[in-house]
Design a protein around this motif. Sequence first.
Motif, PDB file in Angstrom:
ATOM      1  N   VAL A   1       0.099   0.715  -0.068  1.00 17.68           N
ATOM      2  CA  VAL A   1       0.373  -0.414  -0.446  1.00 17.68           C
ATOM      3  C   VAL A   1       0.905  -1.553   0.035  1.00 17.68           C
ATOM      4  CG1 VAL A   1       2.831   0.242  -0.994  1.00 17.68           C
ATOM      5  CG2 VAL A   1       1.984  -1.423  -2.463  1.00 17.68           C
ATOM      6  N   LEU A   2       0.642  -3.009  -0.171  1.00 24.34           N
ATOM      7  CA  LEU A   2       0.844  -4.017   0.549  1.00 24.34           C
ATOM      8  C   LEU A   2       2.084  -4.743   0.008  1.00 24.34           C
ATOM      9  CD1 LEU A   2       0.257  -6.045   2.835  1.00 24.34           C
ATOM     10  CD2 LEU A   2      -1.194  -7.345   1.368  1.00 24.34           C
ATOM     11  N   VAL A   3       3.066  -5.028   0.872  1.00 26.00           N
ATOM     12  CA  VAL A   3       4.231  -5.713   0.830  1.00 26.00           C
ATOM     13  C   VAL A   3       4.324  -7.150   1.370  1.00 26.00           C
ATOM     14  CG1 VAL A   3       6.989  -5.606   0.563  1.00 26.00           C
ATOM     15  CG2 VAL A   3       5.654  -3.769   0.194  1.00 26.00           C
ATOM     16  N   LEU A   4       4.295  -8.266   0.813  1.00 30.01           N
ATOM     17  CA  LEU A   4       4.463  -9.504   1.253  1.00 30.01           C
ATOM     18  C   LEU A   4       5.778  -9.845   1.216  1.00 30.01           C
ATOM     19  CD1 LEU A   4       1.281 -11.084  -0.478  1.00 30.01           C
ATOM     20  CD2 LEU A   4       1.450  -9.931   1.940  1.00 30.01           C
ATOM     21  N   MET A   5       6.351  -9.809   2.539  1.00 27.06           N
ATOM     22  CA  MET A   5       7.976 -10.547   2.686  1.00 27.06           C
ATOM     23  C   MET A   5       8.097 -11.466   3.766  1.00 27.06           C
ATOM     24  SD  MET A   5      11.079  -9.653   2.020  1.00 27.06           S
ATOM     25  CE  MET A   5      11.014  -8.324   1.175  1.00 27.06           C
ATOM     26  N   ASP A   6       9.367 -12.418   3.267  1.00 27.39           N
ATOM     27  CA  ASP A   6       9.642 -13.329   4.389  1.00 27.39           C
ATOM     28  C   ASP A   6      10.105 -12.753   5.491  1.00 27.39           C
ATOM     29  OD1 ASP A   6      12.550 -13.727   5.099  1.00 27.39           O
ATOM     30  OD2 ASP A   6      12.448 -13.247   2.826  1.00 27.39           O
ATOM     31  N   GLY A   7      10.042 -13.484   6.806  1.00 26.05           N
ATOM     32  CA  GLY A   7       9.966 -13.084   7.910  1.00 26.05           C
ATOM     33  C   GLY A   7      11.519 -12.701   8.297  1.00 26.05           C
ATOM     34  N   ALA A   8      12.366 -13.530   7.763  1.00 28.68           N
ATOM     35  CA  ALA A   8      13.958 -13.178   7.817  1.00 28.68           C
ATOM     36  C   ALA A   8      14.400 -12.128   7.239  1.00 28.68           C
ATOM     37  CB  ALA A   8      14.535 -14.584   7.657  1.00 28.68           C
ATOM     38  N   SER A   9      13.612 -11.198   6.324  1.00 26.63           N
ATOM     39  CA  SER A   9      14.236 -10.324   5.592  1.00 26.63           C
ATOM     40  C   SER A   9      13.616  -9.043   5.835  1.00 26.63           C
ATOM     41  CB  SER A   9      14.043 -10.667   4.246  1.00 26.63           C
ATOM     42  OG  SER A   9      14.668 -11.817   3.935  1.00 26.63           O
TER      43      SER A   9
ATOM     44  N   ARG B   1      -2.626  -2.244  -3.816  1.00 23.80           N
ATOM     45  CA  ARG B   1      -1.665  -2.923  -4.884  1.00 23.80           C
ATOM     46  C   ARG B   1      -0.860  -3.801  -3.989  1.00 23.80           C
ATOM     47  NH1 ARG B   1       2.288  -0.046  -9.012  1.00 23.80           N
ATOM     48  NH2 ARG B   1       3.152  -1.952  -9.849  1.00 23.80           N
ATOM     49  N   VAL B   2      -0.515  -4.931  -4.365  1.00 27.26           N
ATOM     50  CA  VAL B   2       0.307  -5.931  -3.704  1.00 27.26           C
ATOM     51  C   VAL B   2       1.653  -6.372  -4.303  1.00 27.26           C
ATOM     52  CG1 VAL B   2       0.288  -8.102  -2.523  1.00 27.26           C
ATOM     53  CG2 VAL B   2      -1.927  -6.985  -2.716  1.00 27.26           C
ATOM     54  N   LEU B   3       2.727  -6.119  -3.519  1.00 28.69           N
ATOM     55  CA  LEU B   3       3.963  -6.580  -4.194  1.00 28.69           C
ATOM     56  C   LEU B   3       4.499  -7.782  -3.290  1.00 28.69           C
ATOM     57  CD1 LEU B   3       5.817  -3.214  -4.386  1.00 28.69           C
ATOM     58  CD2 LEU B   3       4.701  -4.671  -6.181  1.00 28.69           C
ATOM     59  N   ALA B   4       4.904  -8.762  -3.711  1.00 34.36           N
ATOM     60  CA  ALA B   4       5.111 -10.075  -3.172  1.00 34.36           C
ATOM     61  C   ALA B   4       6.578 -10.355  -3.295  1.00 34.36           C
ATOM     62  CB  ALA B   4       4.118 -11.016  -3.524  1.00 34.36           C
ATOM     63  N   ASP B   5       7.547 -10.436  -2.453  1.00 28.44           N
ATOM     64  CA  ASP B   5       8.863 -10.677  -2.447  1.00 28.44           C
ATOM     65  C   ASP B   5       9.007 -12.101  -3.132  1.00 28.44           C
ATOM     66  OD1 ASP B   5      11.658  -9.341  -2.248  1.00 28.44           O
ATOM     67  OD2 ASP B   5      11.779 -11.447  -1.442  1.00 28.44           O
ATOM     68  N   ARG B   6      10.033 -12.392  -4.062  1.00 25.24           N
ATOM     69  CA  ARG B   6      10.368 -13.700  -4.666  1.00 25.24           C
ATOM     70  C   ARG B   6      10.919 -14.502  -3.307  1.00 25.24           C
ATOM     71  NH1 ARG B   6       9.759 -13.163  -9.768  1.00 25.24           N
ATOM     72  NH2 ARG B   6      10.288 -11.281 -10.852  1.00 25.24           N
TER      73      ARG B   6
ATOM     74  N   HIS C   1      -3.843 -15.318  -4.468  1.00 29.70           N
ATOM     75  CA  HIS C   1      -4.949 -14.975  -3.976  1.00 29.70           C
ATOM     76  C   HIS C   1      -4.987 -13.403  -3.335  1.00 29.70           C
ATOM     77  CE1 HIS C   1      -7.426 -18.365  -4.432  1.00 29.70           C
ATOM     78  NE2 HIS C   1      -6.259 -19.208  -3.847  1.00 29.70           N
ATOM     79  N   ALA C   2      -3.525 -13.046  -3.189  1.00 26.83           N
ATOM     80  CA  ALA C   2      -3.390 -11.685  -2.752  1.00 26.83           C
ATOM     81  C   ALA C   2      -3.523 -10.823  -4.135  1.00 26.83           C
ATOM     82  CB  ALA C   2      -2.005 -11.467  -2.163  1.00 26.83           C
ATOM     83  N   ASP C   3      -3.401 -11.347  -5.205  1.00 23.51           N
ATOM     84  CA  ASP C   3      -3.265 -10.716  -6.481  1.00 23.51           C
ATOM     85  C   ASP C   3      -1.987  -9.966  -6.398  1.00 23.51           C
ATOM     86  OD1 ASP C   3      -3.733  -9.920  -9.180  1.00 23.51           O
ATOM     87  OD2 ASP C   3      -5.147  -8.343  -8.771  1.00 23.51           O
ATOM     88  N   GLY C   4      -0.971 -10.449  -6.058  1.00 28.55           N
ATOM     89  CA  GLY C   4       0.301  -9.838  -5.738  1.00 28.55           C
ATOM     90  C   GLY C   4       0.886  -9.815  -7.011  1.00 28.55           C
ATOM     91  N   THR C   5       2.216  -9.026  -7.363  1.00 29.35           N
ATOM     92  CA  THR C   5       2.973  -8.908  -8.304  1.00 29.35           C
ATOM     93  C   THR C   5       4.470  -9.430  -7.797  1.00 29.35           C
ATOM     94  OG1 THR C   5       2.110  -7.023  -9.354  1.00 29.35           O
ATOM     95  CG2 THR C   5       4.110  -7.611  -9.882  1.00 29.35           C
ATOM     96  N   LEU C   6       4.990 -10.448  -8.241  1.00 34.31           N
ATOM     97  CA  LEU C   6       6.383 -11.089  -7.737  1.00 34.31           C
ATOM     98  C   LEU C   6       7.312  -9.901  -8.090  1.00 34.31           C
ATOM     99  CD1 LEU C   6       6.470 -14.636  -8.625  1.00 34.31           C
ATOM    100  CD2 LEU C   6       6.364 -13.557  -6.423  1.00 34.31           C
TER     101      LEU C   6
END
Length: 171
Positions: free
Chosen positions: A71-79, A124-129, A158-163
């Motif tokens: 699973v791919l998690v998109l996260m801000d670089g400070a967290s 599956r992609v999860l994108a942090d708010r 475009h990543a088809d992510g879920t917030l």
Amino acid sequence: MTTTAATDAGNSGAHPRFAEALRELGLGHLVEQVRRFPDATRTATEAAAAVGCEMSQICKSLIFAADNVPVLVLMDGASRVDLELVRKELGADKVTRAKVDVVRDTTGYAIGGVPPFGHKTRTRVLADRSLLEHDVVWAAAGTPYAVFPIAPEDLVAHADGTLVDVRERTS
């Protein structure tokens, strides 16, 4: 004047496969905005220093294994990612960091250069708010030396992510 994918990718520093993925998604204009650096941008710290932005404006693309499924998690670089929150979000029994070979097999890219989309396989992609706190974020462009800017809403779409909210909270 038209140019080839290889020329565009070579000029921009984007990995050729990622440059092609951008075009296929109708984001060819981003190929020209890729910035390549002589020093690595593997970590959020390195990328933020190279770009000259806040660490939270870097989008980390992290692969985890949820019950052994990538699973791919998109996260801000400070967290940092809270694995327990990811586990609950996915309804998984166990979530761990994916091994190096799983990252490459899943995405087609090396750790430190994994872009948020344009991967070898669909995951599956999860994108942090937290990514939405900025007008523009910078993400890897398929190599550990290149990044590209994108509006976070476009990145998630475009990543088809879920917030989701999977950021580790500090007390």
